[in-house]
Design an enzyme around this catalytic site. Structure first.
Site, PDB file in Angstrom:
ATOM      1  N   PRO A  90     -17.914 -51.535 -10.356  1.00 59.48           N
ATOM      2  CA  PRO A  90     -17.039 -51.809 -11.499  1.00 59.48           C
ATOM      3  C   PRO A  90     -15.753 -52.521 -11.070  1.00 59.48           C
ATOM      4  O   PRO A  90     -15.286 -52.348  -9.942  1.00 59.48           O
ATOM      5  CB  PRO A  90     -16.730 -50.407 -12.056  1.00 59.48           C
ATOM      6  CG  PRO A  90     -17.113 -49.431 -11.012  1.00 59.48           C
ATOM      7  CD  PRO A  90     -18.014 -50.109 -10.026  1.00 59.48           C
ATOM      8  N   GLY A  93      -8.505 -51.049  -6.766  1.00 60.19           N
ATOM      9  CA  GLY A  93      -8.571 -50.073  -5.665  1.00 60.19           C
ATOM     10  C   GLY A  93      -9.922 -49.991  -4.998  1.00 60.19           C
ATOM     11  O   GLY A  93     -10.035 -49.436  -3.907  1.00 60.19           O
ATOM     12  N   LEU A  94     -10.969 -50.549  -5.628  1.00 58.65           N
ATOM     13  CA  LEU A  94     -12.317 -50.455  -5.060  1.00 58.65           C
ATOM     14  C   LEU A  94     -12.730 -51.707  -4.294  1.00 58.65           C
ATOM     15  O   LEU A  94     -13.896 -51.862  -3.943  1.00 58.65           O
ATOM     16  CB  LEU A  94     -13.347 -50.216  -6.168  1.00 58.65           C
ATOM     17  CG  LEU A  94     -13.271 -48.887  -6.903  1.00 58.65           C
ATOM     18  CD1 LEU A  94     -14.438 -48.765  -7.877  1.00 58.65           C
ATOM     19  CD2 LEU A  94     -13.308 -47.744  -5.894  1.00 58.65           C
ATOM     20  N   GLY A  95     -11.769 -52.601  -4.061  1.00 57.60           N
ATOM     21  CA  GLY A  95     -12.096 -53.822  -3.338  1.00 57.60           C
ATOM     22  C   GLY A  95     -12.942 -54.775  -4.177  1.00 57.60           C
ATOM     23  O   GLY A  95     -13.716 -55.558  -3.631  1.00 57.60           O
ATOM     24  N   ALA A 125     -12.273 -58.467  -3.355  1.00 56.74           N
ATOM     25  CA  ALA A 125     -12.864 -58.880  -2.071  1.00 56.74           C
ATOM     26  C   ALA A 125     -14.389 -58.946  -2.180  1.00 56.74           C
ATOM     27  O   ALA A 125     -15.014 -59.873  -1.659  1.00 56.74           O
ATOM     28  CB  ALA A 125     -12.450 -57.898  -0.970  1.00 56.74           C
ATOM     29  N   ALA A 126     -14.977 -57.962  -2.868  1.00 57.32           N
ATOM     30  CA  ALA A 126     -16.444 -57.958  -3.022  1.00 57.32           C
ATOM     31  C   ALA A 126     -16.878 -59.212  -3.776  1.00 57.32           C
ATOM     32  O   ALA A 126     -17.878 -59.845  -3.422  1.00 57.32           O
ATOM     33  CB  ALA A 126     -16.890 -56.706  -3.766  1.00 57.32           C
ATOM     34  N   ASP A 156     -10.204 -55.281   3.189  1.00 59.24           N
ATOM     35  CA  ASP A 156     -11.139 -55.249   2.057  1.00 59.24           C
ATOM     36  C   ASP A 156     -12.288 -56.245   2.256  1.00 59.24           C
ATOM     37  O   ASP A 156     -13.460 -55.895   2.080  1.00 59.24           O
ATOM     38  CB  ASP A 156     -10.413 -55.582   0.742  1.00 59.24           C
ATOM     39  CG  ASP A 156      -9.493 -54.464   0.275  1.00 59.24           C
ATOM     40  OD1 ASP A 156      -9.221 -53.551   1.067  1.00 59.24           O
ATOM     41  OD2 ASP A 156      -9.051 -54.509  -0.889  1.00 59.24           O
TER      42      ASP A 156
HETATM   43  C1  MEV Z   1      -5.846 -52.922  -0.943  1.00 61.37           C
HETATM   44  O1  MEV Z   1      -7.168 -52.453  -1.112  1.00 61.37           O
HETATM   45  C2  MEV Z   1      -5.304 -52.445   0.365  1.00 61.37           C
HETATM   46  C3  MEV Z   1      -3.884 -52.893   0.680  1.00 61.37           C
HETATM   47  O2  MEV Z   1      -3.547 -52.280   1.921  1.00 61.37           O
HETATM   48  C4  MEV Z   1      -3.761 -54.391   0.776  1.00 61.37           C
HETATM   49  C5  MEV Z   1      -4.473 -54.958   1.981  1.00 61.37           C
HETATM   50  O3  MEV Z   1      -4.668 -54.256   2.971  1.00 61.37           O
HETATM   51  O4  MEV Z   1      -4.801 -56.152   1.930  1.00 61.37           O
HETATM   52  C6  MEV Z   1      -2.889 -52.397  -0.355  1.00 61.37           C
END
Ligand code: MEV
Length: 311
Positions: A91, A95-97, A100-101, A142
């Site tokens: 989803p 916060g779940l990346g 990046a995914a 990520d």
């Molecule tokens: C984000 O998932 C994690 C952070 O530390 C940013 C990053 O490491 O690129 C907040």
């Protein structure tokens, strides 16, 4: 048509600090973003991911910038006209990346569609460029988890791009529950805010960075030793210093408390904070079930999954 996927992730220890060279522990989760790409006459993005409210709108411009950055990193025209479809089981919750995914999935799909045959190392580097649109100055944790999967130790090299990445192996996968506040967060603003506050007030922040480093090192050892009570206690300590860093929120604190009350060994926010998601360490089906049903009853979306699953 080219196709590609990227894993979602959960940071167990060290987010934000990891941007500044402190190590982090991250695990891919068994949910991924898929992409399909076709050459076209104009850029067209069809994003069919399930998301929290406002996620698509909040990220739209960053998504376009991210694709342009990735095309440039592949030595292609930044405005190359492509038909891009994005979907999959991960989803779009902060916060779940998810960004990046999707970057990894799109980079792989472009590589396949254009016959570039890019190896994982290059896909990861391209996705890192894409991540800059979403996180400003990302650590790379990520996109690395999204590219390779598994549980890993990650340390950014703050002077060049040679980050230190090591796969970690546990005796068995461990149950977790990820709770979503339902609030979309802007990772770039969160990362910038930490950097600014650290610069303005080094007396307050430098000891927190030292504390973070110590707890991530201790957390890795505890994970590898199978001392999950200790891992949980360190996650609690990590949440506390993230609160001090100013990146938690009322809803995140509420979900963290709720999980602890239901028997989670530890709980903390995960990812950029300011909304988004938290993670609770819930070894065994029973504790995991209790935390999951508390979230369900309170009306929060969650994922009951495991860390250190080898895909
Ligand atoms: C984000 O998932 C994690 C952070 O530390 C940013 C990053 O490491 O690129 C907040």
């Amino acid at each position: 048509m080219g196709k590609g996927s990227g894993y979602g992730k959960v940071i167990m220890l060290g987010e934000h600090f990891v941007v500044h060279g402190v190590p982090g522990v991250v695990s891919a989760i068994d949910a991924s973003t898929d992409a399909e790409v076709k050459k076209s006459t104009k850029l067209n993005i069809r994003d069919e991911r399930k998301t929290s409210k406002g996620y698509g709108e909040e990220k739209r411009l960053q998504q376009i910038e991210s694709i342009e950055r990735m095309l440039t990193a592949m030595q292609l025209e930044p405005n190359l006209p492509l038909d891009i479809w994005i979907g999959g089981s991960l989803p779009g919750f902060s916060g779940l990346g998810a960004s990046a995914a999707s970057s990894v999935a799109i980079a792989r799909a472009i590589s396949e569609e254009l016959g570039l045959n890019l190896p994982n190392e290059k896909i990861n580097a391209v996705a890192y460029e894409g991540e800059k649109a979403y996180a400003g100055n990302p650590s790379g944790i990520d996109n690395t988890a999204a590219t390779y999967g598994g549980l890993m130790w990650f340390k950014k090299n703050t002077t060049n791009n040679q980050d230190f990445v090591e796969k970690l192996y546990l005796k068995r996968p461990v149950e977790i529950v990820i709770g979503s506040t339902g609030k979309t967060a802007n990772t770039k603003l969160m990362v910038e805010g930490v950097a600014e506050r650290k610069k303005k007030n080094p007396q307050k922040y430098e000891p927190l960075f030292k504390q973070a480093e110590n707890l991530v090192v201790a957390g890795r050892k505890a994970l590898e030793d199978g001392d999950l009570k200790k891992v949980g206690a360190l996650m609690n300590e990590n949440h506390h210093i993230l609160q001090e860093l100013g990146v938690s929120s009322k809803e995140l604190d509420l979900l963290v408390d709720m999980a602890r009350k239901q028997g989670a060994f530890g709980a903390k926010l995960t990812g950029g904070g300011g909304g988004g998601c938290m993670v609770a360490l819930t070894p065994g089906k029973e504790v995991q079930g209790k935390v999951a049903s508390a979230f369900k009853t309170a009306g929060y979306e969650f994922l009951a999954t495991k860390i250190s699953v080898q895909f």
